[in-house]
Design a protein around this motif. Structure first.
Motif, PDB file in Angstrom:
ATOM      1  N   PRO A  98      48.567  41.057  51.432  1.00  0.00           N
ATOM      2  CA  PRO A  98      47.978  41.762  52.411  1.00  0.00           C
ATOM      3  C   PRO A  98      48.719  42.404  53.450  1.00  0.00           C
ATOM      4  CG  PRO A  98      46.849  39.669  52.265  1.00  0.00           C
ATOM      5  CD  PRO A  98      48.132  39.561  51.358  1.00  0.00           C
ATOM      6  N   GLY A  99      48.443  43.700  53.808  1.00  0.00           N
ATOM      7  CA  GLY A  99      49.304  44.554  54.259  1.00  0.00           C
ATOM      8  C   GLY A  99      50.388  45.332  53.764  1.00  0.00           C
ATOM      9  N   GLN A 100      50.590  44.764  52.472  1.00  0.00           N
ATOM     10  CA  GLN A 100      51.621  45.457  51.476  1.00  0.00           C
ATOM     11  C   GLN A 100      50.808  45.911  50.103  1.00  0.00           C
ATOM     12  OE1 GLN A 100      54.884  42.846  51.199  1.00  0.00           O
ATOM     13  NE2 GLN A 100      55.263  42.920  53.239  1.00  0.00           N
ATOM     14  N   LEU A 101      49.557  46.207  50.174  1.00  0.00           N
ATOM     15  CA  LEU A 101      48.705  46.401  48.974  1.00  0.00           C
ATOM     16  C   LEU A 101      49.430  47.867  48.436  1.00  0.00           C
ATOM     17  CD1 LEU A 101      45.321  45.230  50.110  1.00  0.00           C
ATOM     18  CD2 LEU A 101      46.931  44.070  48.474  1.00  0.00           C
ATOM     19  N   PRO A 102      49.427  48.036  47.084  1.00  0.00           N
ATOM     20  CA  PRO A 102      49.469  49.325  46.374  1.00  0.00           C
ATOM     21  C   PRO A 102      47.935  50.253  46.827  1.00  0.00           C
ATOM     22  CG  PRO A 102      49.525  47.600  44.828  1.00  0.00           C
ATOM     23  CD  PRO A 102      49.076  46.761  46.107  1.00  0.00           C
ATOM     24  N   ASP A 103      48.432  51.554  46.811  1.00  0.00           N
ATOM     25  CA  ASP A 103      47.194  52.396  47.255  1.00  0.00           C
ATOM     26  C   ASP A 103      45.973  52.099  46.260  1.00  0.00           C
ATOM     27  OD1 ASP A 103      48.951  53.612  48.743  1.00  0.00           O
ATOM     28  OD2 ASP A 103      49.480  55.201  47.688  1.00  0.00           O
ATOM     29  N   VAL A 104      46.052  51.793  45.406  1.00  0.00           N
ATOM     30  CA  VAL A 104      44.814  51.542  44.612  1.00  0.00           C
ATOM     31  C   VAL A 104      43.976  50.417  44.892  1.00  0.00           C
ATOM     32  CG1 VAL A 104      45.815  50.235  42.388  1.00  0.00           C
ATOM     33  CG2 VAL A 104      43.948  51.598  42.150  1.00  0.00           C
ATOM     34  N   ALA A 105      44.766  49.319  45.536  1.00  0.00           N
ATOM     35  CA  ALA A 105      44.169  47.913  45.883  1.00  0.00           C
ATOM     36  C   ALA A 105      43.658  48.324  47.353  1.00  0.00           C
ATOM     37  CB  ALA A 105      45.076  46.733  45.555  1.00  0.00           C
ATOM     38  N   GLN A 106      44.089  49.075  48.221  1.00  0.00           N
ATOM     39  CA  GLN A 106      43.852  48.949  49.649  1.00  0.00           C
ATOM     40  C   GLN A 106      42.282  49.068  49.870  1.00  0.00           C
ATOM     41  OE1 GLN A 106      46.271  51.738  51.535  1.00  0.00           O
ATOM     42  NE2 GLN A 106      48.184  50.531  51.513  1.00  0.00           N
ATOM     43  N   ASN A 107      41.545  49.767  49.005  1.00  0.00           N
ATOM     44  CA  ASN A 107      40.254  50.087  49.079  1.00  0.00           C
ATOM     45  C   ASN A 107      39.354  48.678  48.721  1.00  0.00           C
ATOM     46  OD1 ASN A 107      40.554  52.781  50.042  1.00  0.00           O
ATOM     47  ND2 ASN A 107      40.291  53.352  47.815  1.00  0.00           N
ATOM     48  N   TYR A 108      40.030  47.964  48.152  1.00  0.00           N
ATOM     49  CA  TYR A 108      39.250  46.648  47.736  1.00  0.00           C
ATOM     50  C   TYR A 108      39.920  45.433  48.152  1.00  0.00           C
ATOM     51  CZ  TYR A 108      38.268  50.304  44.318  1.00  0.00           C
ATOM     52  OH  TYR A 108      38.087  51.533  43.697  1.00  0.00           O
ATOM     53  N   GLN A 109      40.378  45.685  49.617  1.00  0.00           N
ATOM     54  CA  GLN A 109      41.114  44.367  50.265  1.00  0.00           C
ATOM     55  C   GLN A 109      40.176  43.023  50.250  1.00  0.00           C
ATOM     56  OE1 GLN A 109      43.601  45.103  53.753  1.00  0.00           O
ATOM     57  NE2 GLN A 109      42.739  47.350  53.706  1.00  0.00           N
ATOM     58  N   ASP A 110      39.102  43.376  50.495  1.00  0.00           N
ATOM     59  CA  ASP A 110      37.889  42.220  50.560  1.00  0.00           C
ATOM     60  C   ASP A 110      37.719  41.611  49.289  1.00  0.00           C
ATOM     61  OD1 ASP A 110      36.604  44.843  49.506  1.00  0.00           O
ATOM     62  OD2 ASP A 110      34.713  43.908  50.655  1.00  0.00           O
ATOM     63  N   ARG A 111      38.070  42.027  48.355  1.00  0.00           N
ATOM     64  CA  ARG A 111      37.950  41.213  46.782  1.00  0.00           C
ATOM     65  C   ARG A 111      39.379  40.916  46.536  1.00  0.00           C
ATOM     66  NH1 ARG A 111      34.484  44.017  42.685  1.00  0.00           N
ATOM     67  NH2 ARG A 111      34.673  41.831  42.049  1.00  0.00           N
ATOM     68  N   LEU A 112      40.271  40.841  47.212  1.00  0.00           N
ATOM     69  CA  LEU A 112      41.665  40.631  46.627  1.00  0.00           C
ATOM     70  C   LEU A 112      41.923  39.378  45.995  1.00  0.00           C
ATOM     71  CD1 LEU A 112      44.387  41.813  46.515  1.00  0.00           C
ATOM     72  CD2 LEU A 112      44.928  40.598  49.192  1.00  0.00           C
ATOM     73  N   PRO A 113      40.965  38.099  46.351  1.00  0.00           N
ATOM     74  CA  PRO A 113      41.106  36.808  45.524  1.00  0.00           C
ATOM     75  C   PRO A 113      40.435  37.253  43.988  1.00  0.00           C
ATOM     76  CG  PRO A 113      40.238  36.566  47.789  1.00  0.00           C
ATOM     77  CD  PRO A 113      40.440  37.859  47.500  1.00  0.00           C
ATOM     78  N   ASP A 114      39.413  37.971  43.945  1.00  0.00           N
ATOM     79  CA  ASP A 114      38.614  38.387  42.691  1.00  0.00           C
ATOM     80  C   ASP A 114      39.778  39.461  41.951  1.00  0.00           C
ATOM     81  OD1 ASP A 114      36.452  37.195  43.238  1.00  0.00           O
ATOM     82  OD2 ASP A 114      35.632  39.074  44.078  1.00  0.00           O
ATOM     83  N   ILE A 115      40.536  40.196  42.405  1.00  0.00           N
ATOM     84  CA  ILE A 115      41.374  40.995  41.739  1.00  0.00           C
ATOM     85  C   ILE A 115      42.542  40.052  41.200  1.00  0.00           C
ATOM     86  CG2 ILE A 115      43.371  42.806  42.040  1.00  0.00           C
ATOM     87  CD1 ILE A 115      41.195  43.758  44.218  1.00  0.00           C
TER      88      ILE A 115
END
Length: 191
Positions: free
Chosen positions: A119-136
């Motif tokens: 979190p805070g250092q996410l690749p651009d593609v993952a920033q839109n889906y931060q709330d799904r980070l554990p799933d990702i």
């Protein structure tokens, strides 16, 4: 002479206290006084200098509503903060599982096959889906394992979230040492 003294007394008292309180009791009787009304009476402050009136009961009610709203906002911010902390912990737990899998299977996974998304250092593609980070993080691991299970991937070099992803349909790109690439959707991985 007496009239002049009374006039000056009224004039000075008006300048000394610019407010008069209009108190109306439950019986409907109205009294005017220089001190605030007793509890249970309607309380209106009259400004003698400006001629304006302020309903102190209404003002107190508005202040109470503002305080309640501020308290509610504070509770919501705290709740959101706790949810984010839980989300970050769950994502860190999934990342740890990914790293353990890589460490225990170096012949199947490159050391950088599934780098943690922080979190805070996410690749651009993952920033839109931060709330799904554990799933990702979990699905990146599953996508890598599924690519290996096909027999067409000797070793996973990278398992990343792909730009084709949407909020409801994440897509993962897996690159293998054999040069083969796989695109796997969230739906394929959760069947």
């Amino acid at each position: 002479m007496r009239f002049i003294l009374v006039f000056w007394g009224i004039l000075f008292s008006a300048h000394a206290t610019a407010s008069v309180y209009k108190c109306t009791g439950s019986d409907g009787k109205t009294a005017y006084q220089s001190t605030p009304c007793l509890a249970g009476q309607s309380n209106v402050e009259l400004n003698v200098k400006t001629g304006s009136a302020t309903d102190l009961d209404e003002q107190r009610k508005q202040q109470e509503e503002q305080r309640k709203k501020l308290d509610q906002d504070k509770l919501e911010r705290e709740k959101l903060k706790q949810q984010q902390a839980q989300l970050h912990k769950a994502a860190a737990d999934e990342s740890a599982k990914n790293q353990l899998l890589i460490k225990n299977n170096p012949e199947k996974f490159s050391a950088y096959a599934i780098p943690p998304y922080l979190p805070g250092q996410l690749p651009d593609v993952a920033q839109n889906y931060q709330d799904r980070l554990p799933d990702i993080e979990r699905l990146r691991r599953q996508a890598a394992e599924q690519a290996l299970a096909t027999g067409q991937c000797g070793r996973v070099e990278a398992s990343e979230l792909n730009v084709r992803s949407s909020r409801d349909a994440l897509v993962f790109l897996i690159n293998c040492s054999s040069g083969k690439s796989f695109y796997l959707t969230e739906q394929e991985l959760t069947q």
